[in-house]
Design an enzyme around this catalytic site. Structure first.
Site, mmCIF file in Angstrom:
data_model
loop_
_atom_site.group_PDB
_atom_site.id
_atom_site.type_symbol
_atom_site.label_atom_id
_atom_site.label_comp_id
_atom_site.label_asym_id
_atom_site.label_seq_id
_atom_site.Cartn_x
_atom_site.Cartn_y
_atom_site.Cartn_z
ATOM 1 C CE LYS A 117 37.813 38.736 48.729
ATOM 2 N NZ LYS A 117 37.313 37.336 48.675
ATOM 3 C CB SER A 122 33.399 37.758 49.583
ATOM 4 O OG SER A 122 34.630 37.046 49.420
ATOM 5 C CB SER A 167 34.718 34.461 47.646
ATOM 6 O OG SER A 167 33.733 34.373 48.644
#
Length: 511
Positions: free
Chosen positions: A88, A163, A187
């Site tokens: 990420k 997210s 997330s």
């Protein structure tokens, strides 16, 4: 072994193939890079998955070659050496950009690796690149990224969650067998639920936050993501542990998550006490989500668990409390992006003051959701309102933690749906912040209290044929309980389905 066959293998299988010399880490890496090229963008300009913001092909192949050299030299390899991973883009990496999905950091190369990134490299994992996310990890759909949305591999017209939608979508589209996400209010778990993958939020402090670009420091937690429970546990064991560089890191032994996953796979949950959270379900939850959840609860009973209903009365206040605490910390953390030290700088033509340059840069560099949360947080922390808003929210946080403590005196784990709905269409909620925030109803309490929690696939909703997640919550440092439950459920459901849930995904995605 063909490239498509390699991309379908589990991480544990790939590591074993590399260790035995049946295939090479370079071959495995090249197969996944080819998969990225095939599905993340399309040659005709049509929509691809767009899971990655940066693909580090040269660096990945070099790292894979190093693993192959170590094997050839007879060195002992780690349990995931040579396995590709998607990272990420909120975890700092010195050899590739780290943008946090924001224009204000576009192209920025950090001077250091995050502790998580260092641990991955030391274990011989191959970082394919950096994945898309909502800007500074603020969002539930990955539509707030400054670089365009990620799409759900099950249906390219729908969101992949947020997210960390990029990490989950990379897994579900077989671009990577492993991924790292971060979880501030869901997330990791929410994207896992809507893409049919596994995502774990470790106990707060169980994985180092050093080098994780902060959204809300008291809530953020990096964690492992994969397509099955054992792979997730193996990755968890690589990244977990005490880090003196992180003042919030827990100096305690890491729970035996791999052993728990292996034990859970025998399908016996005898003696386990499971609490169904009364407040997480009912009105506002999609019927197909509730149906799969209740079937999963019945399955837990069939596997030997003692299932009871548990009330956590303050959970209903967790969402409003979270959306005061988080913006307050965002307001503080994002103040560092001031155009003076690094990142974007707008209007610096020699005629403007530092204040003007700062204002122009922040106006141009932050997206709408980041600005919304900065403004909310600044207001909540302002003189005359601090006690009424931020102070009260922290009191609610304490009550939520007490609810968990009381519940875990009665049961070993708690369960709920991971999300109230399946993946919704792109654009459906982007202009309705409150509707978007409600996607995190079930996941937020664990962030407020800091306990461990995870999402595991539990089927497809009848209405739309899209994945549903089972949310499992465990006490602080009870991360191993998540894996025992998840592995038992996975073993039973895979047998019922005749294979992993992702085998039921659209044909283009699994080819």
């Amino acid at each position: 072994m063909s490239a498509p066959e390699l991309t379908r293998r589990t991480a544990a299988e790939l590591a074993a193939l590399v260790a035995s010399g049946e295939t090479s880490a370079v071959e495995v890496t090249r197969a996944h890079l080819d998969r990225v090229a095939a599905v993340d963008t399309t040659a005709d300009g049509g929509p691809g998955v767009h899971a990655f913001l940066h693909v580090a092909a040269e660096e990945a192949l070099a790292a894979a070659a190093e693993v192959d050299a170590q094997r050839a030299a007879g060195e002992r390899l780690g349990p995931l050496a040579g396995v590709p991973l998607a990272l990420k883009d909120v975890i700092t990496t010195a050899d590739m950009p780290t943008t946090a999905g924001s224009r204000i950091l576009e192209g920025w190369r950090p001077p250091y690796d995050a502790t998580v990134a260092r641990a991955l490299r030391a274990a011989g994992l191959v970082i394919l690149g950096k994945t898309n996310l909502d800007e500074f990890a603020m969002g539930s759909s990955t539509e707030n990224s400054a670089f365009g949305p990620t799409r759900n591999p099950w249906d390219l017209t729908r969101i992949p969650g947020g997210s960390g939608g990029g990490s989950a979508a990379a897994l579900a589209s077989f671009q990577a067998p492993l991924a790292i996400g971060t979880d501030t209010g869901g997330s990791i778990r929410q994207p896992a639920a809507v893409t049919g993958t596994v995502g774990v939020k470790p106990t707060y402090g169980g994985v180092s936050r050093y080098g994780l670009i902060a959204c809300a420091s008291s809530l953020d937690q990096a964690g492992p993501c994969a397509r099955n429970v054992l792979d997730t546990a193996l990755l968890h064991s690589v990244i977990a542990g005490h880090d003196p560089l992180d003042s919030t890191s827990i100096d305690q032994p890491v729970p035996d998550v791999v052993g728990a996953a292996r034990r859970g796979a025998d399908g016996d949950l005898s003696g386990l006490r499971v609490g169904v959270v009364k407040e997480l379900g009912g009105e506002g939850y999609q019927p197909g989500v509730e149906a799969r959840f209740h079937e999963a609860v019945e399955l837990l009973g069939k596997l030997g668990a003692d299932v009871v209903e548990v009330s956590c009365p303050h959970f209903e206040y967790a969402l409003p409390a979270y959306y005061l605490i988080l913006p307050s910390e965002v307001s503080s953390n994002l103040a560092r992006f001031d155009a003076m030290r690094y990142g974007l700088r707008v209007g610096d033509d020699g005629t403007r003051s530092a204040e003007e340059v700062m204002t122009m840069t922040r106006g141009a560099g932050f997206g709408a959701e980041a600005k919304r949360r900065i403004i909310l947080g600044t207001y909540a922390l302002s003189s005359g309102y601090y006690d009424a808003y931020y102070g009260q929210a922290q009191k609610v946080r304490t009550l939520v933690a007490r609810d968990f403590a009381a519940a875990f005196e009665q049961v070993d784990v708690l369960v709920s749906p991971t999300t109230p709905t399946t993946a919704f269409p792109l654009g459906e909620k982007v202009d309705d912040p409150l509707a978007m925030y409600k996607n995190d109803l079930c996941t937020i309490p664990s962030n407020l209290a800091g306990n461990a929690s995870a999402s595991f696939p539990c089927g497809l909703a009848d209405e739309d044929g899209l994945p549903v997640g089972l949310h499992v919550m465990a006490p602080v440092l009870g991360d191993d309980r998540l894996y025992r439950v998840g592995a038992a459920v996975e073993q039973a459901l895979v047998a019922e389905w005749g294979g992993p849930l992702l085998d039921q995904a659209p044909a283009w995605e699994t080819s």
